[in-house]
Design a protein around this motif. Structure first.
Motif, short mmCIF file in Angstrom:
data_model
loop_
_atom_site.label_atom_id
_atom_site.label_comp_id
_atom_site.label_asym_id
_atom_site.label_seq_id
_atom_site.Cartn_x
_atom_site.Cartn_y
_atom_site.Cartn_z
N SER A 145 62.51 -34.27 -7.37
CA SER A 145 61.21 -33.66 -7.65
C SER A 145 60.07 -34.50 -7.09
O SER A 145 59.04 -33.96 -6.66
CB SER A 145 61.04 -33.46 -9.17
N ASP A 146 60.23 -35.84 -7.08
CA ASP A 146 59.22 -36.70 -6.46
C ASP A 146 59.05 -36.40 -4.99
O ASP A 146 57.96 -36.51 -4.42
CB ASP A 146 59.61 -38.18 -6.62
N ARG A 147 60.14 -36.00 -4.34
CA ARG A 147 60.16 -35.84 -2.89
C ARG A 147 60.05 -34.39 -2.42
O ARG A 147 60.01 -34.12 -1.23
CB ARG A 147 61.45 -36.45 -2.32
N THR A 148 60.04 -33.47 -3.37
CA THR A 148 60.02 -32.05 -3.01
C THR A 148 58.65 -31.63 -2.47
O THR A 148 57.61 -31.98 -3.03
CB THR A 148 60.37 -31.19 -4.24
N GLN A 149 58.64 -30.84 -1.40
CA GLN A 149 57.40 -30.37 -0.80
C GLN A 149 57.34 -28.84 -0.73
O GLN A 149 56.49 -28.29 -0.04
CB GLN A 149 57.27 -30.94 0.62
N TRP A 150 58.23 -28.16 -1.43
CA TRP A 150 58.20 -26.71 -1.41
C TRP A 150 56.90 -26.18 -2.00
O TRP A 150 56.35 -26.75 -2.94
CB TRP A 150 59.38 -26.14 -2.22
N ARG A 151 56.42 -25.08 -1.48
CA ARG A 151 55.15 -24.51 -1.96
C ARG A 151 55.23 -24.05 -3.40
O ARG A 151 54.23 -23.99 -4.11
CB ARG A 151 54.75 -23.33 -1.06
N PHE A 152 56.43 -23.71 -3.86
CA PHE A 152 56.59 -23.24 -5.24
C PHE A 152 56.26 -24.34 -6.25
O PHE A 152 55.89 -24.04 -7.38
CB PHE A 152 58.03 -22.75 -5.44
N GLY A 153 56.36 -25.61 -5.85
CA GLY A 153 55.99 -26.69 -6.74
C GLY A 153 57.05 -27.77 -6.82
O GLY A 153 58.25 -27.46 -6.97
N LYS A 154 56.65 -29.03 -6.72
CA LYS A 154 57.59 -30.14 -6.73
C LYS A 154 58.29 -30.28 -8.07
O LYS A 154 59.47 -30.64 -8.13
CB LYS A 154 56.89 -31.45 -6.35
N ARG A 155 57.59 -30.03 -9.18
CA ARG A 155 58.23 -30.09 -10.51
C ARG A 155 58.76 -28.72 -10.93
O ARG A 155 59.86 -28.61 -11.45
CB ARG A 155 57.23 -30.59 -11.55
N ARG A 156 57.97 -27.70 -10.71
CA ARG A 156 58.31 -26.36 -11.18
C ARG A 156 59.62 -25.87 -10.58
O ARG A 156 60.42 -25.21 -11.26
CB ARG A 156 57.17 -25.39 -10.86
N SER A 157 59.87 -26.18 -9.34
CA SER A 157 61.09 -25.72 -8.67
C SER A 157 62.34 -26.18 -9.42
O SER A 157 63.30 -25.41 -9.60
CB SER A 157 61.13 -26.26 -7.24
N TRP A 158 62.32 -27.42 -9.88
CA TRP A 158 63.51 -27.97 -10.52
C TRP A 158 63.63 -27.53 -11.97
O TRP A 158 64.75 -27.43 -12.50
CB TRP A 158 63.49 -29.50 -10.40
N ILE A 159 62.51 -27.25 -12.62
CA ILE A 159 62.58 -26.69 -13.98
C ILE A 159 63.21 -25.31 -13.94
O ILE A 159 64.09 -24.97 -14.75
CB ILE A 159 61.17 -26.64 -14.61
N VAL A 160 62.79 -24.48 -12.99
CA VAL A 160 63.34 -23.14 -12.86
C VAL A 160 64.81 -23.19 -12.46
O VAL A 160 65.66 -22.48 -13.01
CB VAL A 160 62.52 -22.32 -11.85
N GLY A 161 65.14 -24.06 -11.49
CA GLY A 161 66.53 -24.16 -11.04
C GLY A 161 67.46 -24.65 -12.14
O GLY A 161 68.57 -24.13 -12.31
N GLY A 162 67.02 -25.66 -12.89
CA GLY A 162 67.84 -26.16 -13.99
C GLY A 162 68.05 -25.13 -15.07
O GLY A 162 69.13 -25.03 -15.66
N SER A 163 67.01 -24.35 -15.36
CA SER A 163 67.13 -23.29 -16.36
C SER A 163 68.13 -22.22 -15.93
O SER A 163 68.94 -21.74 -16.73
CB SER A 163 65.76 -22.64 -16.61
N ALA A 164 68.10 -21.87 -14.65
CA ALA A 164 69.05 -20.88 -14.13
C ALA A 164 70.49 -21.38 -14.24
O ALA A 164 71.41 -20.62 -14.59
CB ALA A 164 68.71 -20.55 -12.68
N LEU A 165 70.70 -22.66 -13.98
CA LEU A 165 72.03 -23.24 -14.10
C LEU A 165 72.53 -23.19 -15.54
O LEU A 165 73.69 -22.84 -15.80
CB LEU A 165 72.01 -24.69 -13.60
N CYS A 166 71.64 -23.51 -16.48
CA CYS A 166 72.01 -23.46 -17.90
C CYS A 166 72.38 -22.05 -18.32
O CYS A 166 73.34 -21.84 -19.06
CB CYS A 166 70.85 -23.97 -18.76
N VAL A 167 71.60 -21.07 -17.89
CA VAL A 167 71.87 -19.68 -18.24
C VAL A 167 73.25 -19.27 -17.76
O VAL A 167 74.05 -18.67 -18.51
CB VAL A 167 70.80 -18.75 -17.65
N ALA A 168 73.58 -19.57 -16.51
CA ALA A 168 74.87 -19.19 -15.95
C ALA A 168 76.02 -19.84 -16.72
O ALA A 168 77.03 -19.19 -17.03
CB ALA A 168 74.93 -19.58 -14.47
N ALA A 169 75.89 -21.12 -17.04
CA ALA A 169 76.96 -21.83 -17.74
C ALA A 169 77.13 -21.32 -19.17
O ALA A 169 78.26 -21.19 -19.68
CB ALA A 169 76.68 -23.33 -17.74
N LEU A 170 76.03 -21.03 -19.86
CA LEU A 170 76.11 -20.51 -21.23
C LEU A 170 76.77 -19.13 -21.26
O LEU A 170 77.51 -18.80 -22.18
CB LEU A 170 74.71 -20.43 -21.85
#
Length: 373
Positions: free
Chosen positions: A51-76
């Motif tokens: 997240s420190d190194r992310t440069q995506w327009r969607f957001g350096k922190r937000r991208s990983w919050i959304v991605g992590g949430s999606a991973l949790c949903v799939a596993a649950l």
């Protein structure tokens, strides 16, 4: 995030494991819990660094919050389909690993956007998500079969991630790339190392106290409905966290003092855990849950603020706070190993006394910190 992790950890995973392997439920739960926590140990600093190194327009922190949430949903969603301990463990690795990454990034967001003299208050509010998620999730799933409960919490994880995905924003700034990817406690200084070990001890105390809570109520106190008992204790635990976390966070901001609050909170946790060790009945468990929640809530809010004041480089906040979160996840890895041996040799009395000792130690380890008062 916390609904998905904690409701599953407190009720669903133990219940599922008890059906799969009732004769070795304590051992199996310990293995699954440790495997998931180990995934969080790895994911917290890794996602923080990314997240420190992310440069995506969607957001350096937000991208990983959304991605992590999606991973949790799939596993649950996959968990209720599992009929073996290995299958449960693999899914739980994804759930806990996802949560470890999300938590590191959320802490970095606070450090990015909140002034030092308000962080105790803000972390007091942010950390309410954990106990509220625990209670809400536990109450929701306590009377549901696992086949229905897992999809319910999965939907809630995805649903409550949407507001941040849609409106969350990051502090503008160039992505960080120092070339250093591995956590380095030495580079962060001795104060950070003392805070890390203190956090480890505090999390180990609470993990030892809660990992076998369902089995403790069923086998030691002999409750007719231990699942409902877990829900009640979780509610009281949450009440203690809410009140003490907000009060301690705000007061520490006003006084600009951190260490006295963290040390006092640790001792309060030790008192509650000692009570559970010495007297095994429902009344003591009820009182201890509220007191333990108060101590843990105050510890979380003020210790998080303290740690952010120890960071030396703002561009590495995600990595450094991920490194700090390794302390909590590492404690969760170790807790099942200690818990299995403790219950096997000295019962729940020994387990809770060890937890109380860890709580005292967590306060003592904060005392040597010099750069924050």
């Amino acid at each position: 995030m916390w609904i998905g992790l904690l409701a599953s950890a407190q009720v669903l995973v133990p219940s599922q494991i008890e059906v799969i392997d009732p004769a070795r439920k304590e051992w199996a739960l310990g293995v699954v819990t440790a495997a998931g926590a180990l995934a969080a140990v790895i994911s917290a600093p890794l996602v923080g660094i990314l997240s420190d190194r992310t440069q995506w327009r969607f957001g350096k922190r937000r991208s990983w919050i959304v991605g992590g949430s999606a991973l949790c949903v799939a596993a649950l969603l996959a968990l209720p389909m599992q009929s073996s301990i290995v299958g449960v463990a693999l899914c739980w690795i994804l759930v806990h690993g996802g949560v470890g990454g999300i938590h590191a990034v959320v802490c970095a967001v606070v450090a990015d956007r909140v002034a030092v003299n308000r962080r105790g208050t803000v972390f007091g509010v942010v950390d309410l998500a954990q106990p509220v998620g625990l209670v809400a999730g536990t109450l929701l799933v306590s009377n549901l079969p696992v086949e229905a409960a897992y999809p319910l919490v999965a939907v809630l994880v995805g649903l409550f991630a949407l507001p941040y995905a849609l409106v969350g924003r990051d502090v503008p700034g160039a992505a960080r790339d120092t070339g250093r990817w591995l956590p380095d406690l030495a580079a962060l200084g001795p104060d950070f190392a003392w805070a890390w070990t203190g956090r480890f001890a505090a999390q180990l105390a609470t993990s030892l106290a809660t990992i076998y809570l369902l089995y403790f109520l069923r086998d030691e106190i002999r409750m007719d409905d231990p699942v409902q008992g877990v829900a009640v204790l979780s509610l009281l635990f949450t009440a203690g966290i809410v009140v003490a976390g907000l009060l301690a966070g705000r007061l520490s901001d006003r006084l600009q003092r951190r260490k006295p609050f963290v040390i006092t909170a640790a001792l309060l946790m030790a008192v509650a855990l000692s009570g559970m060790a010495l007297i095994s009945n429902w009344t003591v468990a009820v009182i201890a849950a509220a007191v333990l929640g108060a101590g843990y809530g105050a510890y979380l809010a003020v210790d998080q603020a303290l740690v952010t004041q120890l960071l030396r480089n703002g561009g590495d906040r995600g990595k450094d706070l991920g490194t700090m979160n390794m302390a909590g996840s590492g404690a969760v890895v170790l807790a099942p190993v200690i818990a299995v041996g403790s219950v096997g040799h000295g019962g729940y009395t020994l387990l809770f006394m060890l937890a109380a000792g860890m709580a005292v130690l967590s306060g003592l380890l904060i005392q040597p910190i010099k750069s924050v008062s």
